[in-house]
Design an enzyme around this catalytic site. Sequence first.
Site, mmCIF file in Angstrom:
data_model
loop_
_atom_site.group_PDB
_atom_site.id
_atom_site.type_symbol
_atom_site.label_atom_id
_atom_site.label_comp_id
_atom_site.label_asym_id
_atom_site.label_seq_id
_atom_site.Cartn_x
_atom_site.Cartn_y
_atom_site.Cartn_z
ATOM 1 N N TYR A 67 -21.567 24.283 18.855
ATOM 2 C CA TYR A 67 -22.425 23.281 19.469
ATOM 3 C C TYR A 67 -21.642 22.276 20.309
ATOM 4 C CZ TYR A 67 -25.630 25.576 16.475
ATOM 5 O OH TYR A 67 -26.376 26.548 15.870
ATOM 6 N N HIS A 68 -22.311 21.800 21.342
ATOM 7 C CA HIS A 68 -21.711 20.858 22.279
ATOM 8 C C HIS A 68 -22.391 19.516 22.109
ATOM 9 C CE1 HIS A 68 -20.007 19.387 26.028
ATOM 10 N NE2 HIS A 68 -21.204 18.904 26.303
ATOM 11 N N PRO A 69 -21.682 18.445 22.062
ATOM 12 C CA PRO A 69 -20.228 18.347 22.147
ATOM 13 C C PRO A 69 -19.595 18.296 20.760
ATOM 14 C CG PRO A 69 -21.164 16.163 22.411
ATOM 15 C CD PRO A 69 -22.310 17.127 22.168
#
Length: 78
Positions: A56-58
């Site tokens: 997952y970002h960030p």
Amino acid sequence: MIGETEGFVKLIASAGSREILGAAAVGPEAGDLIHEMAVAMYFRATASDLARIPHYHPTLSEIWGYPAEELAMASGPG
């Protein structure tokens, strides 16, 4: 410390099977990143397997997706 811009990760994979054989993480948060590679190696994951796992970002862990994608797409020997 979070926010540092120096560091790197490295994956080592079998040329034929692309199974992950080793990894390195260097930087202030390396200890929070390397455990994922221990799990991947325990389950004999390939670079393609790792590239398909959502990161997952960030988050810092998304850094593993970049070398995994490169290794998964690399052509085999010869």
